[in-house]
Design an enzyme around this catalytic site. Structure first.
Site, PDB file in Angstrom:
ATOM      1  N   PHE A 181      64.412  50.477 -52.925  1.00 34.85           N
ATOM      2  CA  PHE A 181      63.709  49.916 -51.773  1.00 34.85           C
ATOM      3  C   PHE A 181      63.004  48.609 -52.148  1.00 34.85           C
ATOM      4  O   PHE A 181      62.317  48.544 -53.169  1.00 34.85           O
ATOM      5  CB  PHE A 181      62.686  50.937 -51.243  1.00 34.85           C
ATOM      6  CG  PHE A 181      61.890  50.398 -50.075  1.00 34.85           C
ATOM      7  CD1 PHE A 181      62.521  50.095 -48.879  1.00 34.85           C
ATOM      8  CD2 PHE A 181      60.529  50.175 -50.183  1.00 34.85           C
ATOM      9  CE1 PHE A 181      61.811  49.589 -47.799  1.00 34.85           C
ATOM     10  CE2 PHE A 181      59.811  49.663 -49.109  1.00 34.85           C
ATOM     11  CZ  PHE A 181      60.447  49.371 -47.917  1.00 34.85           C
ATOM     12  N   GLN A 182      63.184  47.609 -51.339  1.00 36.03           N
ATOM     13  CA  GLN A 182      62.618  46.267 -51.541  1.00 36.03           C
ATOM     14  C   GLN A 182      62.979  45.684 -52.899  1.00 36.03           C
ATOM     15  O   GLN A 182      62.194  44.958 -53.509  1.00 36.03           O
ATOM     16  CB  GLN A 182      61.095  46.279 -51.341  1.00 36.03           C
ATOM     17  CG  GLN A 182      60.710  46.489 -49.863  1.00 36.03           C
ATOM     18  CD  GLN A 182      59.269  46.181 -49.558  1.00 36.03           C
ATOM     19  OE1 GLN A 182      58.408  46.296 -50.420  1.00 36.03           O
ATOM     20  NE2 GLN A 182      58.981  45.804 -48.317  1.00 36.03           N
ATOM     21  N   LYS A 231      57.108  47.075 -61.711  1.00 38.64           N
ATOM     22  CA  LYS A 231      55.921  47.855 -61.399  1.00 38.64           C
ATOM     23  C   LYS A 231      55.477  48.689 -62.611  1.00 38.64           C
ATOM     24  O   LYS A 231      54.279  48.825 -62.880  1.00 38.64           O
ATOM     25  CB  LYS A 231      56.201  48.759 -60.198  1.00 38.64           C
ATOM     26  CG  LYS A 231      54.949  49.349 -59.588  1.00 38.64           C
ATOM     27  CD  LYS A 231      55.241  50.022 -58.252  1.00 38.64           C
ATOM     28  CE  LYS A 231      53.949  50.518 -57.623  1.00 38.64           C
ATOM     29  NZ  LYS A 231      54.189  51.199 -56.349  1.00 38.64           N
TER      30      LYS A 231
END
Lengths: 646, 196
Positions: A181-182, A231
């Site tokens: 996602f993204q 992240k």
């Protein structure tokens, strides 16, 4: 409307009055539109009722940078600690999933974050910040769409060689390449529009990579750098040692040294020239070489033509300043270049908008090209002598070989150029009556007069940009902020915000057309939230003006999709709690500008200008520099064009 | 004309795409490209052959040097160099039709490195013309060439030699290099060295 130097006393009084007022309100906060019941802004409960503009919070992670021994921090904390160490005080950004750990750590560091409305705005703000201050601008976004929204801003900075560092979040390293996602391969996407970019997957790499990014962005020919941080790298813990993370000394470029021989060759050409012209580019501003260019021009009385991005690098009021060259340069500037026997190009790259067709460019001139990027040498125009290196350093080496001229104060060459100005003056819009019309060129001239040329002006792209370049005379470096190479519409408003954040004590004017303004008008909300004292001039002619001009000249007036409907910009400003005024005639211009300058906080002026006015002179793309379309000479109605004039 | 760029680059992910992107952007076709580790730890040496004018070649070399991962670039141009390429060639051959291929391999100073029932593999090093020559001779003698893998040209500048030796080598090189010995535009220099 007269020249400001003739009515100095009035202007001085005004300036003193506004100075006194500025002192009165020193330390006083601007009004918060969200707290003003009369503004009636929807605040969705009390979320913003107590809102104060972003400040520099006190450092919580004490001495992270000064600690001379490694300390343990998360990757997210290392991002801020490194930025702090690099001297960053303000960043522009927009949070999102993959960058949230970094945002979570922000409150611990003395860095002010300005929340933008679109990531493109963040990049332009960082860009405007860098152009106004000379420091590196920083923009932050999340992965995926946040990162791709930065593409236009990166390309804008790349084409104009602006040092910005963009930090993007990225999905965790474990799922890289899995269409998570993204997730987007932003280092791949931005490969051709960054000076360099990095993908960081480990917390311990963040400090060294970020520090290298700052070094790369500023070294040699500056440019944008993107750092993509996964992240998991933001969440992991690593030992942080700012000093130890310093990048290796940059290897000196093997060609970055002008040899003694080439310096003396250049000096010989300069001394022998009868009709020399200095071409002063963006490099003069970047290399802080204004003093050196002034010395060179004054010693031998060499006239100086300026590129669009070079405006301000050489004082416009100097007797040797010719003005802007190229597509919309005044005729005497381009004529001087075409007749010249020596061009001394200082920190410029012979862009096609400057040269016209290369086959007929300055046919009699030898060329000395002083440039920091060896890849620019002989790219468009063949140099007879190439001096590669930092402009200021090269000029310092060159100047000892150039002696004070014994020539009469006004040489035949300068006399010839000055005589050709007279012919142009009769076509100059400044000398033409307005006859009840409101001309954008007059507005620019008036703005220059009212601000005494001292404001930082951020312009968008199109007709108003060229009129500003022609009629706002920039005396100092870093006072014009404009997208030259990429020609990015929507640049002015966010870039002006960046300039104001970088230079809070300076007067900042944003000038945009009705088309370009709407591309990034959402950033009005950023101005309101940050309570920035910025003046905005929308030059509203109901057309995409430059497109219309090209359609008029080259597409038989087929105005395909160039008429544009706009909202009432004053009401739009009002909706953001920003004051404004509409100006329809020349007689209202001064009052509106004075109101904008004395109003606390932002102010928007909607200038309803002549709809079908064109920028003159104009060299059609691909034509020779002397084949220009001239403004029709004064007649019964000087502004009406006739086909004979084209 | 063909230009040979020898670049020392950092051995990191993405460096090859940065280098190749530069040629793509200039719309220059890469004729051959070979990469492998160099003598310096953490670096690779690339040999890139591309078709470009003398002016464009200066820009290519200068632009290559602008890449952060590029340590040094050299357009070896007209300098005395050693050029080599390695080729593996698989040829259809049965035990009955093998023997004449052995003879050809002997003439070309190549080696047989694999021998199967229906095919054999030849390893050959040399300049491109020699490799082209062997492939052509194989085809002319009716042997079916099943597969060809080539490394692309690797180039290294020769050591210091006396002028007479260099002159003789230039003559020899001119014969085996595929480039046209064309004249240079406007006396442009052909050597662009960007070394640290």
């Amino acid at each position: 409307m007269s020249d400001p130097r003739h009515d100095k006393t009035v202007e001085n009084q005004k300036a003193e009055a506004s100075k006194a007022e500025a002192t009165d309100r020193a330390g006083d906060q601007l009004p918060n539109p969200y707290q003003d019941p009369q503004m009636g802004l929807s605040t969705h409960g009390d979320a913003l009722a107590d809102y104060q503009p972003s400040t520099h919070p006190a450092a919580e992670v004490e001495h992270a940078v000064e600690a001379h021994q490694p300390i343990s921090l998360t990757g997210a904390e290392i991002v801020w600690a490194t930025l702090e160490g690099e001297g960053v005080r303000e960043v522009f950004g927009y949070p999102g999933g993959a960058i949230l750990p970094v945002y979570d750590a922000l409150r611990k560091f003395p860095i002010k974050h300005i929340l933008v409305r679109h990531e493109q705005g963040a990049t332009h703000m960082a860009d405007g910040y860098a152009r106004a201050s000379g420091r590196v601008g920083v923009a932050i976004a999340t992965s995926g769409p946040g990162a791709t929204n930065m593409v236009t801003g990166l390309a804008t900075a790349m084409l104009d060689s602006i040092p910005i560092v963009c930090i993007t979040g990225q999905v965790s390293s474990k799922v890289l390449g899995s269409d998570a996602f993204q997730e987007v391969d932003i280092t791949g996407v931005t490969l051709p529009i960054t000076k360099h970019n990095y993908l960081v997957t480990k917390a311990e790499d963040i400090a060294p990579v970020l520090r290298e990014a700052f070094a790369v962005a500023q070294a040699g020919r500056p440019g944008p750098v993107l750092v993509d941080i996964t992240k998991d790298a933001q969440q992991a813990t690593a030992s942080f040692d700012f000093a130890a993370a310093a990048p290796a000394a940059r290897r000196p470029h093997p060609m970055l040294s002008a040899s003694y021989d080439s310096i003396t060759d250049a000096a010989t050409l300069i001394r022998a020239a009868k009709r020399p012209v200095i071409l002063s580019g963006h490099g003069v501003i970047k290399a802080k070489a204004t003093e050196q260019v002034l010395t060179l021009s004054e010693r031998l009385q060499i006239p100086v033509a300026t590129t669009l991005l070079g405006l301000g690098g050489y004082p416009a009021s100097h007797p040797l300043a010719l003005g802007m060259m190229g597509m919309h340069g005044e005729s005497w500037v381009n004529d001087a270049i075409q007749k010249s026997d020596l061009l001394i190009a200082c920190g410029m790259r012979f862009d096609d908008r400057v040269t016209g067709t290369l086959a007929t460019y300055a046919p009699h001139a030898k060329k000395i090209h002083i440039e920091i990027d060896p890849a620019e040498i002989n790219k468009n125009v063949k140099a007879d002598v190439a001096l590669i290196g930092d402009l200021r350093e090269v000029l310092e080496l060159l100047l000892p070989h150039i002696y004070q001229s014994n020539a009469p104060a006004e040489s035949a060459w300068l006399r010839e150029i000055n005589e050709s100005k007279g012919e142009s003056a009769v076509r100059d819009i400044r000398n033409l009556p307005d006859l009840g019309h409101l001309y954008a060129a007059h507005v620019m001239h008036d703005l220059w007069r009212v601000t005494e040329g001292n404001a930082i002006v951020a312009t968008d792209v199109g007709q108003h940009q060229m009129w500003e370049a022609q009629y706002y005379r920039h005396e100092h470096p870093r006072t014009l902020i404009t997208s030259g190479g990429l020609g990015t519409m929507g640049f002015a408003l966010p870039a002006g915000i960046g300039a104001k954040v970088a230079c809070p004590d300076r007067e900042v004017w944003v000038i945009a057309g009705d088309g370009g303004f709407q591309m990034t008008a959402c950033e009005l909300s950023t101005i309101a939230q940050e309570q920035l004292d910025i003046n905005i001039a929308v030059i509203n002619n109901g057309y995409l003006g430059m497109v219309r001009q090209w359609q008029e000249f080259f597409y038989e007036k087929n105005y395909a999709s160039s008429p544009i409907l706009s909202p009432d910009f004053v009401k739009l400003a009002e909706a953001h709690g920003i004051a404004g005024a509409t100006v329809r005639s020349r007689s209202e211009v001064d009052a509106a500008m004075t109101q904008a300058r004395t109003t606390r906080g932002p102010f928007l002026i909607n200038f309803l200008v002549e709809k079908e006015e064109s920028v003159y002179p104009m060299i059609p793309a691909g034509a020779a520099l002397h084949e220009m379309i001239r403004r029709p000479a004064a007649g019964p109605d000087p502004m009406l064009e006739s086909s004979e004039d084209l | 004309m063909l230009h040979t760029f020898v670049a020392l680059v950092e051995d990191k992910p993405g460096v090859l795409s940065r280098v190749s992107l530069l040629f793509r952007r200039l719309n220059v076709n890469i004729y051959s490209l070979s990469v492998g580790r160099s003598e310096r730890v953490g670096t690779s040496r690339m040999t890139i052959i591309a078709e470009a004018s003398a002016t464009a070649s200066h820009r290519i070399a200068a632009s290559l040097y602008k890449l952060e991962n590029v340590i040094s670039v050299e357009d070896v141009g007209e300098q005395a160099t050693v050029n080599r390429e390695l080729a593996l060639i698989k040829v259809a051959a049965t035990p009955q039709t093998r023997s004449h291929i052995f003879e050809l391999v002997e003439v070309f100073r190549a080696r047989i490195v694999d021998l199967a029932k229906e095919s054999l593999m030849i390893e050959l090093t040399g300049v491109e013309s020699k490799i082209e020559g062997l492939i052509q001779v194989l085809e002319e003698s009716g042997d079916e060439v099943l597969e060809v893998a080539r490394t692309g040209r690797m180039v290294m500048r020769r050591g210091k030699h006396g002028s007479r030796v260099l002159g003789a080598m230039r003559l020899a090189d001119a014969g085996d290099a595929p480039r046209e010995p064309g004249t240079l535009d406007e006396g442009e220099p052909t050597e662009h060295r960007f070394n640290d």
